[in-house]
Scaffold this active site. Structure first.
Site, PDB file in Angstrom:
ATOM      1  N   TYR A  70      -6.874  19.317  21.538  1.00  0.00           N
ATOM      2  CA  TYR A  70      -7.604  20.140  20.824  1.00  0.00           C
ATOM      3  C   TYR A  70      -9.145  19.642  20.648  1.00  0.00           C
ATOM      4  O   TYR A  70      -9.435  18.550  21.171  1.00  0.00           O
ATOM      5  CB  TYR A  70      -7.243  19.842  19.247  1.00  0.00           C
TER       6      TYR A  70
ATOM      7  N   ARG B 204      -5.348  -8.913  -9.063  1.00  0.00           N
ATOM      8  CA  ARG B 204      -4.301  -7.972  -8.737  1.00  0.00           C
ATOM      9  C   ARG B 204      -3.313  -7.923  -9.667  1.00  0.00           C
ATOM     10  O   ARG B 204      -3.333  -7.250 -10.751  1.00  0.00           O
ATOM     11  CB  ARG B 204      -3.936  -8.095  -7.233  1.00  0.00           C
TER      12      ARG B 204
ATOM     13  N   MET C 239      -0.001  16.428  16.213  1.00  0.00           N
ATOM     14  CA  MET C 239       0.768  15.861  15.179  1.00  0.00           C
ATOM     15  C   MET C 239       2.113  15.385  15.825  1.00  0.00           C
ATOM     16  O   MET C 239       2.487  14.385  15.228  1.00  0.00           O
ATOM     17  CB  MET C 239       0.848  17.060  14.345  1.00  0.00           C
TER      18      MET C 239
ATOM     19  N   LYS D  81       9.971  -5.916   1.970  1.00  0.00           N
ATOM     20  CA  LYS D  81       9.256  -4.982   1.126  1.00  0.00           C
ATOM     21  C   LYS D  81       9.112  -3.474   2.266  1.00  0.00           C
ATOM     22  O   LYS D  81       8.789  -3.799   3.386  1.00  0.00           O
ATOM     23  CB  LYS D  81       8.107  -5.126   0.405  1.00  0.00           C
TER      24      LYS D  81
HETATM   25  C1  LIG Z   1       3.573  -9.015   1.430  1.00  0.00           C
HETATM   26  C2  LIG Z   1       3.635 -10.161   0.840  1.00  0.00           C
HETATM   27  C3  LIG Z   1       4.094 -11.418   1.147  1.00  0.00           C
HETATM   28  C4  LIG Z   1       4.342 -11.511   2.892  1.00  0.00           C
HETATM   29  O1  LIG Z   1       2.868 -11.468   3.452  1.00  0.00           O
HETATM   30  P1  LIG Z   1       2.952 -11.840   4.911  1.00  0.00           P
HETATM   31  O2  LIG Z   1       1.489 -11.868   5.150  1.00  0.00           O
HETATM   32  O3  LIG Z   1       3.496 -10.417   5.713  1.00  0.00           O
HETATM   33  O4  LIG Z   1       3.610 -13.048   5.109  1.00  0.00           O
HETATM   34  C5  LIG Z   1       4.303 -12.415   0.311  1.00  0.00           C
HETATM   35  N1  LIG Z   1       3.837 -11.981  -0.796  1.00  0.00           N
HETATM   36  C6  LIG Z   1       3.677 -11.326  -1.468  1.00  0.00           C
HETATM   37  C7  LIG Z   1       3.389 -10.995  -2.998  1.00  0.00           C
HETATM   38  C8  LIG Z   1       3.517  -9.930  -0.664  1.00  0.00           C
HETATM   39  O5  LIG Z   1       3.080  -8.964  -1.227  1.00  0.00           O
END
Ligand SMILES: *Cc1c(COP(=O)(O)O)cnc(C)c1O
Length: 394
Positions: A287, A136, A335, A35
């Site tokens: 800055y 969640r 930046m 993801k």
């Molecule tokens: C991101 C995520 C994972 C992986 O988690 P890690 O701690 O990076 O191994 C697994 N399941 C879900 C639903 C997630 O959102």
């Protein structure tokens, strides 16, 4: 090309995946979590590498990411871990994705889209998420019964998996995890009692896997005639999760120790020196002049700033690597640029490679170092490396 880039070692990624498969075996199979553009490591680079290493399952957040993953990896099962958004059910079906679902409207839309697409009975796989304590995603226990009718024999939807997310798998005492697994067990009891069968019990992140939870999860799955699917993310990219409190040495799970030896960070973030200048004592840097030279100094301008993901909180609190040595960031990170103190590092010149995250010479900067300095976690450090930083497979 502007020399600020993230190099991705696909070999490390593949080795990490195979290492994690060995830790899960023979109890569980793995879904590789890719993801958020593979934790900022590039989906286009990482997804095919993981499939080459043997991954059958990829996990993404959105339908948009899933469609990209499908094009890259036509054979893989692609799971939409944060579910569909309104109007996206048809795409999930057309691209043969596996949605996680928990909201009644998601199931409504998926069922309607499946019928409109002429899908046969039980042909569209769904992973039903249960809320076991994270509040969640997921169906609450008391609303579970209302979901059962969705998966009747005439429905085009198939209950392919039951999913939940462990929210404290990185806590060494494991108490919250035990409670979550107990609640999952109870829910599975209700599901089986309805005569519903799911193939996969889909639960457990990197920390769960390395803390040795694959076996208890697999036992739970087996009690309900299911197979266990764990979902590591961070560990794939070569980071070992930290446990809080850390395990006592005698109770350290064996997989955790092995992970420290074997996992290799896949990403090295590099930039380079644009130019070097000598300044007198009293010169101010950046800055708001938050740094004032205490003596004559040599400063190097680096082509990376907060728009590239270099956290502004690192200003005056962190070092980058040049010529294999640590050079402190002085003044505020801008930046697009930042300045390092190279007074003590002989020979630094324009064009020298600067390592922001990763190894150079004998030195190493980890995502944990960045996270600690910026008050965050490695997941955020990786995913905030900006989109304009090219990811290059090496
Ligand atoms: C991101 C995520 C994972 C992986 O988690 P890690 O701690 O990076 O191994 C697994 N399941 C879900 C639903 C997630 O959102």
């Amino acid at each position: 090309m502007r020399p600020c880039r993230a190099e991705i070692r696909t070999r490390a990624l593949e080795d990490n995946y195979r290492f994690l498969v060995r830790q899960a075996a023979p109890h569980a199979e793995l879904l590789a979590v890719v993801k958020a553009n593979a934790y900022g490591h590039s989906l286009a680079i990482c997804a095919p590498a993981l499939v080459r290493a043997g991954a059958h399952w990829l996990g993404v957040t959105t339908v948009e990411e899933a469609i990209v993953a499908r094009a890259l990896c036509p054979e893989a099962r692609v799971m939409i871990m944060a579910g569909i958004s309104r109007g996206q059910a048809r795409a999930a079906i057309d691209f043969q994705l596996t949605p996680v679902a928990w909201e009644p409207w998601q199931l409504d839309e998926l069922e309607a889209a499946a019928r409109a697409a002429g899908a046969q009975a039980s042909s569209v796989p769904i992973h039903l998420e249960l809320d076991t304590g994270m509040s969640r995603q997921g169906v609450a226990q008391r609303e579970l019964a209302a979901c059962f009718t969705r998966f009747g024999p005439a429905s085009p939807l198939r209950l392919d998996g039951v999913m939940t997310h462990l929210f404290a798998a990185d806590e060494a005492d494991g108490q919250d995890t035990q409670a979550q697994l107990a609640s999952l067990d109870e829910a599975m009891g209700h599901i089986s009692a309805e005569g519903l069968f799911a193939e996969w019990l889909n639960v457990g992140n990197s920390a769960a896997l390395l803390a040795g939870q694959a076996q208890p999860i697999a036992e739970l799955a087996a009690r309900h005639g299911m197979k266990a699917l764990l979902r590591p993310g961070l560990a794939l990219y070569g980071l070992v999760p930290r446990f809080d409190p850390s395990f006592a040495p005698q109770s350290e799970p064996p997989a955790l120790n092995a992970a420290r030896e074997s996992l290799q960070p896949a990403l090295t973030w590099k930039a380079s020196v644009v130019g070097v200048r000598s300044v007198p004592a009293g010169a101010t840097v950046g800055y708001n002049a938050t740094f004032v030279a205490t003596e004559p100094m040599r400063l190097a301008l680096v082509c990376a700033g907060y728009a590239d993901g270099l956290d502004r909180l690192l200003s005056n609190h962190f070092s980058l690597l040049v010529r294999g040595q640590r050079a402190p960031l002085v003044g505020r990170v801008s930046m697009d640029q930042s300045v390092i103190d190279v007074t003590e590092i002989p020979g630094v010149e324009a064009g020298d490679e600067v390592v922001i995250l990763g190894a150079q010479g004998g030195e190493n900067i980890t995502a944990y170092d960045h996270a600690d300095a910026a008050g965050t976690i490695p997941w955020e450090v990786f995913t905030r490396i900006g989109p304009r930083v090219p990811r290059v497979a090496v």
